[in-house]
Write a protein that holds these residues in place. Structure first.
Motif, PDB file in Angstrom:
ATOM      1  N   LEU A  84       0.930  -1.167  -0.156  1.00 24.46           N
ATOM      2  CA  LEU A  84      -0.049  -0.059   0.108  1.00 24.46           C
ATOM      3  C   LEU A  84       0.949   1.089   0.036  1.00 24.46           C
ATOM      4  O   LEU A  84       1.879   1.512   1.020  1.00 24.46           O
ATOM      5  N   ARG A  90      -0.271   4.505  -0.866  1.00 24.96           N
ATOM      6  CA  ARG A  90      -0.844   5.732  -0.681  1.00 24.96           C
ATOM      7  C   ARG A  90      -2.478   5.483  -0.468  1.00 24.96           C
ATOM      8  O   ARG A  90      -3.006   4.495  -0.954  1.00 24.96           O
ATOM      9  N   GLN A  91      -2.988   6.186   0.801  1.00 24.13           N
ATOM     10  CA  GLN A  91      -4.361   5.969   1.180  1.00 24.13           C
ATOM     11  C   GLN A  91      -4.948   7.365   0.958  1.00 24.13           C
ATOM     12  O   GLN A  91      -4.699   8.090   2.033  1.00 24.13           O
ATOM     13  N   GLY A  92      -5.877   7.873  -0.044  1.00 22.86           N
ATOM     14  CA  GLY A  92      -6.438   9.195  -0.106  1.00 22.86           C
ATOM     15  C   GLY A  92      -7.802   9.143   0.948  1.00 22.86           C
ATOM     16  O   GLY A  92      -8.233   8.084   1.507  1.00 22.86           O
ATOM     17  N   LYS A  93      -8.544   9.954   0.466  1.00 17.16           N
ATOM     18  CA  LYS A  93      -9.806  10.101   1.258  1.00 17.16           C
ATOM     19  C   LYS A  93     -10.666   8.924   0.757  1.00 17.16           C
ATOM     20  O   LYS A  93     -11.519   8.515   1.582  1.00 17.16           O
ATOM     21  N   ARG A 112      -9.486   6.397  -2.137  1.00 16.12           N
ATOM     22  CA  ARG A 112      -8.941   5.608  -2.985  1.00 16.12           C
ATOM     23  C   ARG A 112      -7.639   4.864  -2.283  1.00 16.12           C
ATOM     24  O   ARG A 112      -6.878   5.690  -1.835  1.00 16.12           O
ATOM     25  N   ASP A 113      -7.530   3.805  -2.615  1.00 15.92           N
ATOM     26  CA  ASP A 113      -6.064   2.916  -1.862  1.00 15.92           C
ATOM     27  C   ASP A 113      -5.479   2.692  -3.121  1.00 15.92           C
ATOM     28  O   ASP A 113      -5.851   2.159  -4.084  1.00 15.92           O
ATOM     29  N   TYR A 153      -2.101   0.773  -4.706  1.00 14.63           N
ATOM     30  CA  TYR A 153      -1.019  -0.445  -4.132  1.00 14.63           C
ATOM     31  C   TYR A 153      -0.018  -0.702  -5.272  1.00 14.63           C
ATOM     32  O   TYR A 153      -0.142  -0.432  -6.462  1.00 14.63           O
ATOM     33  N   SER A 187     -12.859   2.965  -2.526  1.00 17.49           N
ATOM     34  CA  SER A 187     -13.610   2.478  -1.256  1.00 17.49           C
ATOM     35  C   SER A 187     -14.917   2.995  -1.382  1.00 17.49           C
ATOM     36  O   SER A 187     -15.376   3.866  -2.309  1.00 17.49           O
ATOM     37  N   ARG A 243     -15.666   4.902   1.178  1.00 18.85           N
ATOM     38  CA  ARG A 243     -15.778   5.932   2.144  1.00 18.85           C
ATOM     39  C   ARG A 243     -16.213   7.454   1.220  1.00 18.85           C
ATOM     40  O   ARG A 243     -16.126   7.465   0.172  1.00 18.85           O
ATOM     41  N   SER A 302     -11.806  -1.589  -8.720  1.00 18.98           N
ATOM     42  CA  SER A 302     -10.309  -1.755  -8.971  1.00 18.98           C
ATOM     43  C   SER A 302     -10.003  -1.774 -10.380  1.00 18.98           C
ATOM     44  O   SER A 302     -10.442  -2.151 -11.340  1.00 18.98           O
ATOM     45  N   GLU A 311      -2.762  16.991  -0.028  1.00 17.10           N
ATOM     46  CA  GLU A 311      -2.922  15.892   0.370  1.00 17.10           C
ATOM     47  C   GLU A 311      -4.077  15.826   1.595  1.00 17.10           C
ATOM     48  O   GLU A 311      -4.567  14.665   1.672  1.00 17.10           O
TER      49      GLU A 311
END
Length: 284
Positions: free
Chosen positions: A3, A5-8, A10-11, A13, A24, A26, A85, A145
Protein backbone atom coordinates in the motif's frame (compact mmCIF):
# COMPACT_ATOMS: atom_id res chain seq x y z
CA UNK A 1 2.12 -5.82 -3.04
CA UNK A 2 2.51 -2.66 -0.95
CA UNK A 3 0.00 0.00 0.00
CA UNK A 4 1.71 3.20 -1.17
CA UNK A 5 -1.05 5.74 -0.70
CA UNK A 6 -4.37 5.97 1.06
CA UNK A 7 -6.42 8.97 0.06
CA UNK A 8 -9.83 10.08 1.25
CA UNK A 9 -11.46 7.55 -1.06
CA UNK A 10 -8.82 5.55 -2.97
CA UNK A 11 -6.14 3.12 -1.87
CA UNK A 12 -3.17 2.64 -4.20
CA UNK A 13 -1.02 -0.50 -4.17
CA UNK A 14 2.34 -1.02 -5.87
CA UNK A 15 2.13 -4.27 -7.87
CA UNK A 16 5.49 -4.03 -9.62
CA UNK A 17 5.36 -2.37 -13.01
CA UNK A 18 1.93 -0.90 -12.34
CA UNK A 19 -0.36 0.34 -9.59
CA UNK A 20 -3.60 -1.20 -8.36
CA UNK A 21 -6.11 1.55 -7.58
CA UNK A 22 -9.02 0.56 -5.33
CA UNK A 23 -11.95 2.92 -4.79
CA UNK A 24 -13.46 2.47 -1.33
CA UNK A 25 -16.98 3.32 -0.20
CA UNK A 26 -15.66 6.10 2.03
CA UNK A 27 -17.24 9.51 1.62
CA UNK A 28 -15.71 12.85 2.50
CA UNK A 29 -17.20 16.30 2.94
CA UNK A 30 -15.83 19.55 4.31
CA UNK A 31 -12.36 17.95 4.39
CA UNK A 32 -13.46 15.11 6.70
CA UNK A 33 -13.84 11.41 5.93
CA UNK A 34 -17.05 10.18 7.51
CA UNK A 35 -17.35 7.06 9.67
CA UNK A 36 -20.33 5.92 7.58
CA UNK A 37 -19.67 4.36 4.18
CA UNK A 38 -21.96 4.59 1.14
CA UNK A 39 -22.45 1.03 -0.17
CA UNK A 40 -21.14 0.50 -3.73
CA UNK A 41 -19.90 4.10 -4.01
CA UNK A 42 -16.42 2.91 -4.99
CA UNK A 43 -17.89 0.69 -7.69
CA UNK A 44 -19.88 3.60 -9.13
CA UNK A 45 -16.80 5.83 -9.24
CA UNK A 46 -14.68 3.12 -10.85
CA UNK A 47 -17.26 2.08 -13.42
CA UNK A 48 -18.07 5.67 -14.42
CA UNK A 49 -14.35 6.44 -14.75
CA UNK A 50 -13.87 3.30 -16.85
CA UNK A 51 -16.77 4.37 -19.09
CA UNK A 52 -15.24 7.81 -19.66
CA UNK A 53 -11.67 6.54 -20.11
CA UNK A 54 -12.96 4.34 -22.93
CA UNK A 55 -15.29 6.96 -24.44
CA UNK A 56 -13.25 10.16 -24.37
CA UNK A 57 -10.46 9.06 -26.68
CA UNK A 58 -7.89 10.74 -24.42
CA UNK A 59 -4.71 8.93 -23.43
CA UNK A 60 -5.08 7.79 -19.81
CA UNK A 61 -3.63 5.54 -17.14
CA UNK A 62 -6.17 2.66 -17.28
CA UNK A 63 -4.65 -0.66 -18.31
CA UNK A 64 -7.19 -3.24 -17.16
CA UNK A 65 -9.84 -4.09 -14.60
CA UNK A 66 -9.09 -7.83 -14.87
CA UNK A 67 -7.43 -8.78 -11.58
CA UNK A 68 -6.97 -12.49 -12.32
CA UNK A 69 -3.24 -12.10 -12.94
CA UNK A 70 -2.30 -10.18 -9.79
CA UNK A 71 -1.81 -10.99 -6.13
CA UNK A 72 -4.73 -9.86 -3.97
CA UNK A 73 -3.63 -7.51 -1.15
CA UNK A 74 -3.62 -8.93 2.37
CA UNK A 75 -6.90 -8.39 4.15
CA UNK A 76 -8.89 -8.21 0.91
CA UNK A 77 -10.44 -10.77 -1.40
CA UNK A 78 -11.63 -10.87 -4.98
CA UNK A 79 -15.19 -10.02 -3.95
CA UNK A 80 -13.94 -6.94 -2.08
CA UNK A 81 -12.16 -5.70 -5.21
CA UNK A 82 -14.78 -6.60 -7.82
CA UNK A 83 -15.92 -3.56 -9.77
CA UNK A 84 -13.94 -1.07 -7.72
CA UNK A 85 -10.38 -1.73 -8.89
CA UNK A 86 -8.21 -0.74 -11.84
CA UNK A 87 -4.69 -1.70 -12.85
CA UNK A 88 -3.10 1.57 -13.97
CA UNK A 89 0.15 2.94 -15.30
CA UNK A 90 2.67 4.40 -12.89
CA UNK A 91 2.77 8.16 -13.45
CA UNK A 92 4.36 11.23 -11.96
CA UNK A 93 1.36 13.23 -10.80
CA UNK A 94 1.11 16.88 -11.87
CA UNK A 95 0.77 18.79 -8.55
CA UNK A 96 -2.23 20.86 -9.69
CA UNK A 97 -5.96 20.18 -9.74
CA UNK A 98 -7.28 21.08 -13.20
CA UNK A 99 -10.76 22.49 -12.65
CA UNK A 100 -13.03 23.40 -15.55
CA UNK A 101 -16.22 25.34 -14.85
CA UNK A 102 -19.19 25.77 -17.15
CA UNK A 103 -21.36 27.34 -14.47
CA UNK A 104 -20.88 29.83 -11.64
CA UNK A 105 -21.26 27.69 -8.53
CA UNK A 106 -19.48 26.53 -5.38
CA UNK A 107 -16.23 28.27 -4.49
CA UNK A 108 -16.42 30.12 -7.82
CA UNK A 109 -19.74 31.69 -6.82
CA UNK A 110 -18.29 32.64 -3.43
CA UNK A 111 -15.23 34.26 -5.04
CA UNK A 112 -17.38 36.07 -7.59
CA UNK A 113 -19.57 37.58 -4.88
CA UNK A 114 -16.49 38.93 -3.11
CA UNK A 115 -14.41 40.13 -6.05
CA UNK A 116 -16.30 39.76 -9.32
CA UNK A 117 -13.63 37.24 -10.35
CA UNK A 118 -13.01 33.50 -10.27
CA UNK A 119 -9.35 32.55 -9.90
CA UNK A 120 -8.29 35.92 -11.31
CA UNK A 121 -10.70 35.72 -14.27
CA UNK A 122 -12.87 38.84 -14.42
CA UNK A 123 -16.54 38.08 -15.08
CA UNK A 124 -19.48 40.30 -16.07
CA UNK A 125 -21.40 41.99 -13.27
CA UNK A 126 -24.76 40.78 -12.05
CA UNK A 127 -24.45 37.07 -12.74
CA UNK A 128 -26.78 34.91 -10.62
CA UNK A 129 -25.85 31.77 -8.71
CA UNK A 130 -25.43 28.81 -11.10
CA UNK A 131 -25.32 31.05 -14.18
CA UNK A 132 -23.99 29.36 -17.32
CA UNK A 133 -20.80 30.75 -18.85
CA UNK A 134 -20.70 31.41 -22.61
CA UNK A 135 -17.56 29.27 -22.68
CA UNK A 136 -16.03 27.08 -19.95
CA UNK A 137 -13.27 28.61 -17.85
CA UNK A 138 -10.16 26.89 -16.51
CA UNK A 139 -9.56 27.55 -12.81
CA UNK A 140 -6.69 25.52 -11.35
CA UNK A 141 -6.25 24.73 -7.67
CA UNK A 142 -3.51 23.56 -5.39
CA UNK A 143 -3.39 19.81 -4.84
CA UNK A 144 -3.66 19.20 -1.10
CA UNK A 145 -2.91 15.78 0.39
CA UNK A 146 -4.94 16.81 3.43
CA UNK A 147 -7.34 19.66 3.97
CA UNK A 148 -8.85 21.80 1.28
CA UNK A 149 -7.55 22.58 -2.20
CA UNK A 150 -7.18 26.32 -2.79
CA UNK A 151 -7.99 28.12 -6.04
CA UNK A 152 -5.02 29.73 -7.78
CA UNK A 153 -4.63 31.87 -10.87
CA UNK A 154 -3.45 30.45 -14.18
CA UNK A 155 -0.32 32.62 -13.83
CA UNK A 156 0.48 31.03 -10.47
CA UNK A 157 0.00 27.59 -11.99
CA UNK A 158 2.33 28.48 -14.87
CA UNK A 159 5.01 29.52 -12.38
CA UNK A 160 4.70 26.10 -10.75
CA UNK A 161 4.65 23.78 -13.79
CA UNK A 162 5.93 26.02 -16.59
CA UNK A 163 4.03 28.04 -19.18
CA UNK A 164 4.04 25.38 -21.90
CA UNK A 165 2.77 22.64 -19.60
CA UNK A 166 0.15 24.98 -18.13
CA UNK A 167 -1.17 25.75 -21.62
CA UNK A 168 -1.32 22.06 -22.48
CA UNK A 169 -3.14 21.22 -19.25
CA UNK A 170 -5.69 23.96 -19.84
CA UNK A 171 -6.31 22.91 -23.45
CA UNK A 172 -6.65 19.22 -22.63
CA UNK A 173 -8.82 19.82 -19.56
CA UNK A 174 -11.28 22.03 -21.44
CA UNK A 175 -11.41 19.46 -24.23
CA UNK A 176 -12.32 16.70 -21.74
CA UNK A 177 -14.94 18.91 -20.11
CA UNK A 178 -16.55 19.78 -23.45
CA UNK A 179 -16.71 16.13 -24.50
CA UNK A 180 -18.24 15.23 -21.15
CA UNK A 181 -20.67 18.15 -21.33
CA UNK A 182 -21.92 17.07 -24.75
CA UNK A 183 -22.49 13.44 -23.74
CA UNK A 184 -24.08 14.35 -20.40
CA UNK A 185 -26.46 16.72 -22.17
CA UNK A 186 -27.65 13.85 -24.36
CA UNK A 187 -28.45 11.98 -21.12
CA UNK A 188 -30.47 14.82 -19.62
CA UNK A 189 -27.66 15.88 -17.31
CA UNK A 190 -25.78 19.16 -16.95
CA UNK A 191 -22.06 18.82 -16.21
CA UNK A 192 -21.63 22.03 -14.23
CA UNK A 193 -17.92 21.65 -13.50
CA UNK A 194 -15.25 19.04 -13.01
CA UNK A 195 -11.86 18.46 -11.44
CA UNK A 196 -9.30 16.51 -13.46
CA UNK A 197 -5.89 15.09 -12.63
CA UNK A 198 -3.05 14.54 -15.05
CA UNK A 199 0.27 12.72 -14.80
CA UNK A 200 3.47 12.23 -16.75
CA UNK A 201 4.03 8.86 -18.42
CA UNK A 202 6.76 8.26 -21.00
CA UNK A 203 7.10 12.02 -21.49
CA UNK A 204 3.37 12.57 -22.13
CA UNK A 205 0.63 14.18 -20.07
CA UNK A 206 -2.11 11.59 -19.60
CA UNK A 207 -5.41 11.59 -17.72
CA UNK A 208 -5.25 9.80 -14.34
CA UNK A 209 -7.16 9.01 -11.14
CA UNK A 210 -10.92 9.38 -11.77
CA UNK A 211 -12.75 11.27 -14.49
CA UNK A 212 -16.19 12.93 -14.64
CA UNK A 213 -17.58 11.10 -11.59
CA UNK A 214 -20.05 12.31 -8.93
CA UNK A 215 -17.06 12.82 -6.60
CA UNK A 216 -15.05 14.97 -9.00
CA UNK A 217 -17.87 16.77 -10.81
CA UNK A 218 -21.18 18.53 -10.31
CA UNK A 219 -24.01 16.85 -12.17
CA UNK A 220 -27.48 18.44 -12.31
CA UNK A 221 -30.72 17.16 -13.83
CA UNK A 222 -31.20 19.33 -16.92
CA UNK A 223 -34.97 19.42 -16.67
CA UNK A 224 -34.79 21.02 -13.20
CA UNK A 225 -32.11 23.63 -13.91
CA UNK A 226 -32.94 27.19 -12.92
CA UNK A 227 -30.31 29.91 -12.50
CA UNK A 228 -30.43 31.95 -9.30
CA UNK A 229 -30.71 29.07 -6.85
CA UNK A 230 -28.89 25.93 -5.78
CA UNK A 231 -29.57 22.95 -8.05
CA UNK A 232 -30.61 19.40 -7.18
CA UNK A 233 -27.66 17.16 -7.89
CA UNK A 234 -26.44 13.63 -8.51
CA UNK A 235 -23.26 14.18 -6.50
CA UNK A 236 -22.25 14.39 -2.85
CA UNK A 237 -23.54 17.95 -2.62
CA UNK A 238 -26.63 16.18 -1.27
CA UNK A 239 -24.59 15.08 1.78
CA UNK A 240 -23.12 18.55 2.25
CA UNK A 241 -26.58 20.09 2.22
CA UNK A 242 -27.78 17.59 4.83
CA UNK A 243 -24.81 18.37 7.05
CA UNK A 244 -25.64 22.08 6.89
CA UNK A 245 -28.91 21.26 8.68
CA UNK A 246 -27.11 19.55 11.60
CA UNK A 247 -25.27 20.94 14.63
CA UNK A 248 -21.90 19.54 13.49
CA UNK A 249 -19.30 22.34 13.61
CA UNK A 250 -17.06 20.97 10.79
CA UNK A 251 -14.06 21.29 13.13
CA UNK A 252 -14.54 18.11 15.17
CA UNK A 253 -14.86 14.45 14.26
CA UNK A 254 -17.85 14.05 11.94
CA UNK A 255 -21.00 12.21 12.95
CA UNK A 256 -22.44 9.01 11.54
CA UNK A 257 -24.78 9.59 8.61
CA UNK A 258 -28.40 8.49 9.06
CA UNK A 259 -29.48 5.44 7.09
CA UNK A 260 -31.94 7.53 5.09
CA UNK A 261 -29.13 9.83 3.91
CA UNK A 262 -26.92 6.84 3.11
CA UNK A 263 -29.65 5.20 1.03
CA UNK A 264 -30.51 8.41 -0.85
CA UNK A 265 -26.83 9.14 -1.53
CA UNK A 266 -26.26 5.65 -2.92
CA UNK A 267 -29.35 6.02 -5.10
CA UNK A 268 -28.06 9.32 -6.52
CA UNK A 269 -24.67 7.79 -7.38
CA UNK A 270 -26.28 4.77 -9.04
CA UNK A 271 -28.71 7.01 -10.94
CA UNK A 272 -25.76 9.03 -12.29
CA UNK A 273 -24.06 5.82 -13.46
CA UNK A 274 -27.14 4.48 -15.19
CA UNK A 275 -27.98 7.76 -16.93
CA UNK A 276 -24.46 8.44 -18.13
CA UNK A 277 -23.60 4.91 -19.27
CA UNK A 278 -27.04 3.80 -20.43
CA UNK A 279 -26.50 0.53 -18.54
CA UNK A 280 -28.06 -1.04 -15.48
CA UNK A 281 -25.76 -0.84 -12.45
CA UNK A 282 -24.46 -4.45 -12.07
CA UNK A 283 -24.51 -4.42 -8.27
CA UNK A 284 -28.09 -3.20 -7.75
Amino acid sequence: MTLVRQGKVRDVYDIGDHFLMVASDRISAFDWVFPTAIPDKGRVLTQISKFWFEKLGVENHLLSDDLSSIEIPDGLNADDLAGRSMIVKKCKVVPVECVVRGYLVGSGWKDYQESGEVCGIKLPEGLPNCAAFPDPIFTPATKAEAGHDENISFETMAESVGAEVADELRTKSIMVYNKGLEHAKSCGIILADTKLEWGWHDGKLILIDEVLTPDSSRFWPADQYQAGRNQPSFDKQFVREYLETTTWDKNSSPPELPQQIVDKTRAKYVDAYERLTGSKFPWS
